[in-house]
Structure formats: C-alpha cells, structure tokens
Design an enzyme around this catalytic site. Structure first.
Site, short mmCIF file in Angstrom:
data_model
loop_
_atom_site.label_atom_id
_atom_site.label_comp_id
_atom_site.label_asym_id
_atom_site.label_seq_id
_atom_site.Cartn_x
_atom_site.Cartn_y
_atom_site.Cartn_z
N CYS A 378 1.25 -0.78 0.15
CA CYS A 378 0.34 -0.02 -0.36
C CYS A 378 0.80 1.24 0.34
O CYS A 378 2.04 1.04 -0.07
CB CYS A 378 -0.88 -0.07 0.99
SG CYS A 378 -0.71 0.40 2.69
N ASP A 379 -0.11 2.41 0.25
CA ASP A 379 1.01 3.55 -0.31
C ASP A 379 2.46 3.97 1.23
O ASP A 379 3.14 3.64 1.31
CB ASP A 379 0.43 4.59 0.04
CG ASP A 379 0.38 5.55 -0.67
OD1 ASP A 379 1.68 5.86 -1.32
OD2 ASP A 379 0.39 7.30 -0.08
#
Length: 570
Positions: A378-379
C-alpha cells in the site's frame, strides 16, 4: 499529476512515519509537564523544547537520507539538517524534510562517481572525508539558503491558516482534505502540511487543531454506518467490520473504496469533516501531537488537557453529519458498484473459504511450499497492507499453500513474483517491480477479490509443484486453438479471475491449449466466445455483438463450465 503527488506523499510518509513514536513521546511529555499540563513540572518541561527543535527534525532528516542511501545517506542528511536547525528560531520540520533526502542524494552521487577509482587501502579515508566535506558544505547551504526559504514558506502557510482562523473559515480545509484522502493523498496532506503547522502551534499554545483535520475518524465512520443500513450486497456486509477497523484501528483507507463505488458520497464526508473542524474551532479542541494512525485510541491518547469534551464531540458530530448526509445520498443515488458482484459471488466466497474453488491438494497430502514469492503493498506499507497481507496469508494456508505474504510500502517493494495492491497504485508497483504480476484490488477487506487471487496462486503452485497431480500423458498433441474466449464480470477482477482460471484449466484438461483472460464487461475485446453471468448478457452482447455468449449462474463453475467446453471444442 496524481501519481506525482502520491509519490511526494509517500516520500513524506517514509520520513515521518518511522518517527511517530518519538512524536508520541514528545506529545506525552508536553501534555504532562508544561505549565498547563496534567502534572506541571518545571524541570521535566525543559525536555519539551530540545525535543521539538532538535531531536524530531534530526530524526526526520536521518530517515530522509537513509531512504535515499542507507546509513551513509542518513548521516550526511542529518549534518545538512543541523545547518538548517541552527539558523532558525522555530522548529525546522520542513527544512529537515528537504535537507535529509538532499544529503542522501548528494552522497549517493559522489559515491557513484568515486566507484572503482579509489586506490586500494584508501577506501576508508576517502569515504570518511568525502562524507565529511559534503556534510560541511551542506550544513553551510542549509544555514544560509534552505533555512531562509523554509522560514518564508512556513510563514506564508501560517499566514494563510491565520487568515482562515480569523475569518472563521478553517472548516473549508475539509473541502480539499476529504477528496484528497480518497485519492490516497492523505500522507502528503497530513505529514507535509498539518504536522509541521501543528507542532508550531503546540509550541505556542500547548495544543493544535491541525492534528484533528485529517485524522478525525468521524466522517468515515458515518459513511460506513450509512452503507451498513442502506448499502447493497457485499458493501453492506463488509461495512460493520470496516467500521470497527477504521474507528479503533485508524485505517481510514478502508472506506476509500466505498466512496469510489458511489462518488456522490464524498459530499457526506466533506460535510462531516467540516462539522468536526467547526466544533473544535468553537470549543477549543486540540491534540498535543500527531495521532497516527487516526484511531479513537490514538486521538484520545494525544488529547490536550481540557479538550476531551470538544474532541469527542467533534468526532461524534462529524460521524452523525456524515451518516445523515450519506443516508440520503445512498437512498437517492446509490448503486451496487464494484463491490457487488451479484448474489452468486457471496455464495462463491463462502464455498471457496471451504476450499471448493481452489485447486487444493489431494486429501491427506501435506501443504505445498510454492517456489514463488508474493507481497502486499500500500502507499505507506502499514495499516492497509498489513491487514491485507494477513488476510491473504490466512486464505493461502487454508488452501494448502505454505507461504507468508509480507507487506511493504510501494517504494520499498523487493523483487517478488506477485504483488497485491490497490488499483490506484498499480502503475507505481509496475515501476518498482516491472517483472512482477500484479493483482489490483478495490477493497482492502478482501472478499471475492482475494479468493480469485488465491485461486490463481494455487494454480501456479500446483503447476510448479512436483507433488501436484500430473496430467496423464498421451501421444496426441494438444489441439491448436482456432478461437478466442474471454471471461467477464462487472469489475473484471475477483469473480472473472476465478472463473477464467477454472475455465482455462478445463480447456487444457480437454486437450486445448488456450488461456482464457478475464475482463470487465466494458473492457471486453473482440473475441469468439464470452462467458459471463446471466445478468450481464445484454451488456456483453452490446459490447461484442459478434461473439457467442455463454450465460452462467454460478461463478464457481461445475456442470455449466463442462457444457461450455463440450460445445466449444465439439
């Protein structure tokens, strides 16, 4: 543009997130020992200023340099940051975010220039002096150039915020913050803007409202509650668990797919966010440090003395307004969206959890340890990916694969064979690991999307495992395919991925070498055959009018798939 801003946000996040524990420690010391704190103590309060002015910026600078060039980059970045810090009267968080990566980048380039040109025996001497001389120059640059620029930028932002506060317009920030969060730009906003401003405000007043603008879990809680009552299908089913994780775990990314499913609901989030800011502005609510993740637990832990009523009311008010507005919007404009794959998907998910849809080992076989590697990204590499990695690992082990799925920030992805990530992050994942196969997902809660991924990985594991059942060899060569086929569902992911994998396997078992790809209905190319759910036949026919369409009622397959194979190959 969005990817560039996300990349910038990821850079800020990578510098700040590892230092959150230090921010929490500083916040607790501030909350306890300053003159207006819970336990005022003049001696212990002396810790507050050095931590804010020196320790926190230095830690940020080290992480920024380390991110670029390891320990060596972190060291030079820290030296550069000291030049920025020493020349300023205010905490230089923005300056540290510039000086750290700059120092790491510079020493990395110098080391590349010197690579292979240092005489034997002089490596340590050259390495030490190159870093020392560079640090000397960057410290001067930081003091004379970076620090004045940062002071001007900080004063400009402070002036803008002061203007909003003086005119009672601080709530307008939610008009930008809530849509930006849904586009995964929350790290750029929180760590690039609100954290530096909030820390400056804490130094002056002992608390700050800026730590509550992005991290308030109320708007997301209200949205998920509205979906729980008025949503449809899997969106409705997954909302209660998402509420618990979002509110208590602080993983706001969980509600982003719900917004993307019905974009009109962003209005409810904005209304809720504005409500929370207005309540805190009127009642003087604030935190003593950044609450990360944005959970009710972290927020109450960082709450300033005397602000509990305002902070709790702001969260409840934001949730109530978001809930009310989104109830109306979902009733008026709600649609099933990408999370709703028809009722058969729900049954398929339940069946697959029992091992019926994945190629499982023969009874009494031991689990298979695949030769491939899988990662979830994810980010920021924390809440969302940690939860997704745990869910996928559990499903893989239930399907008989002995494999652990680690989680990473996109920027830290190692070389792996398969990557699971949100669909908005696919391009960045491809850029980081171009050779990996990427599974895009829309919902970190998983469901049928994860089931389809597990089915594909099981196929790959059994195909590459010596313990997997082998097909009986025949003298006849497989038929050469003279047709094209595709599997389609509404979103082109979980359901169709699972169906396509099963369909491909059945064709190969029948002696036809053909891979059946899967698509969203709207992305179907020109093919000879289309396999899709019976409710989607009209849309498939409209998209590919010349194809023969096979309607099915169950994505799990069974006799329907066998009849399709018989008809196609005769």
């Amino acid at each position: 543009m969005k990817q560039k801003v996300q990349k910038f946000g990821r850079l800020l996040s990578a510098m700040v997130m590892p230092c959150i524990s230090a921010f929490i420690a500083w916040g607790l010391i501030t909350a306890f020992f300053i003159p207006d704190g819970w336990l005022p103590n003049a001696t212990l309060a002396q810790i507050v200023d050095p931590m804010q002015r020196y320790l926190l910026p230095v830690l940020i600078a080290f992480m920024g340099g380390h991110m670029v060039d390891g320990n060596r980059g972190g060291m030079v970045g820290t030296i550069a940051a000291i030049g920025v810090i020493a020349g300023a009267e205010q905490p230089m968080f923005i300056g540290a975010m510039i000086a750290g990566p700059l120092g790491g980048w510079c020493i990395k380039k110098i080391d590349e220039m010197l690579d292979g040109k240092i005489p034997n025996g002089f490596e340590m001497l050259v390495n030490n002096f190159s870093a020392g001389i560079l640090g000397f120059l960057l410290a001067i640059l930081g003091c004379l150039v970076i620090e004045p620029v940062c002071v001007v930028a900080t004063n400009a932002m402070a002036s803008g915020v002061t203007w909003l506060v003086n005119h009672g317009l601080l709530w307008l920030t939610s008009v930008l913050v809530e849509p930006a969060k849904v586009l995964f730009l929350n790290n750029a906003i929180n760590h690039g803007i609100f954290t530096p401003l909030g820390l400056d405000q804490v130094a002056e007043t002992g608390k700050s409202i800026f730590f509550l603008i992005e991290s308030n879990p109320g708007p997301g809680l209200g949205l998920l509650a509205a979906y729980w009552l008025f949503g449809k299908g899997s969106a409705k089913d997954s909302a209660p668990s998402a509420m618990i994780i979002e509110f208590f775990g602080g993983i706001h990314e969980l509600y982003f797919p719900f917004v993307l499913m019905n974009p009109i609901t962003i209005l409810g989030l904005i209304a809720g966010g504005c409500t929370g800011v207005i309540i805190n502005s009127l009642l003087g609510g604030g935190l003593v440090s950044a609450a990360s993740p944005g959970s009710i637990i972290a927020i109450l832990s960082m709450c300033a003395p005397g602000s509990y009523f305002a902070v709790i009311l702001s969260i409840l008010g934001a949730a109530a307004v978001s809930f009310g507005v989104n109830c109306v919007l979902l009733k008026a404009f709600g649609k099933e969206g990408d999370m709703e794959k028809a009722s058969q998907d729900v049954k398929a998910s339940k069946s697959q959890s029992k091992g019926q849809a994945v190629p499982a080992p023969v009874a009494a076989q031991t689990t298979i340890k695949p030769a491939f590697t899988v990662a979830f990204a994810c980010d920021a590499g924390m809440g969302s990916s940690a939860m997704g990695a745990a869910a996928v690992t559990k499903k893989l082990k239930a399907a008989g694969l002995d494999i652990n799925v680690p989680h990473y920030a996109i920027n830290d992805l190692p070389e792996v064979d398969y990557i699971i990530t949100h669909e908005s992050l696919v391009d960045r994942a491809k850029e980081k690991v171009p050779g990996a196969k990427i599974f895009p997902v829309t919902n970190f809660m998983g469901g049928t999307e994860y089931d389809g991924i597990v089915a594909t990985l099981c196929e790959a594991a059994h195909a590459g495992s010596s313990s997997a059942p082998k097909a009986v060899e025949t003298t006849a060569a497989p038929q050469k395919k003279n047709f094209t086929a595709a599997f389609a569902c509404d979103a082109g992911m979980g359901s169709s991925a699972m169906g396509a994998a099963v369909m491909t396997k059945k064709f190969k078992a029948a002696g036809v070498e053909i891979n059946v790809p899967h698509y969203a209905i709207n992305d179907l190319p020109d093919v000879d055959y289309v396999i899709t759910h019976e409710s989607l036949v009209d849309r498939a026919r409209e998209k590919v009018p010349n194809a023969k369409i096979f309607p099915i009622t169950n994505f799990m397959g069974g006799p329907e798939y066998d009849e399709i194979v018989k008809e196609v190959i005769g």
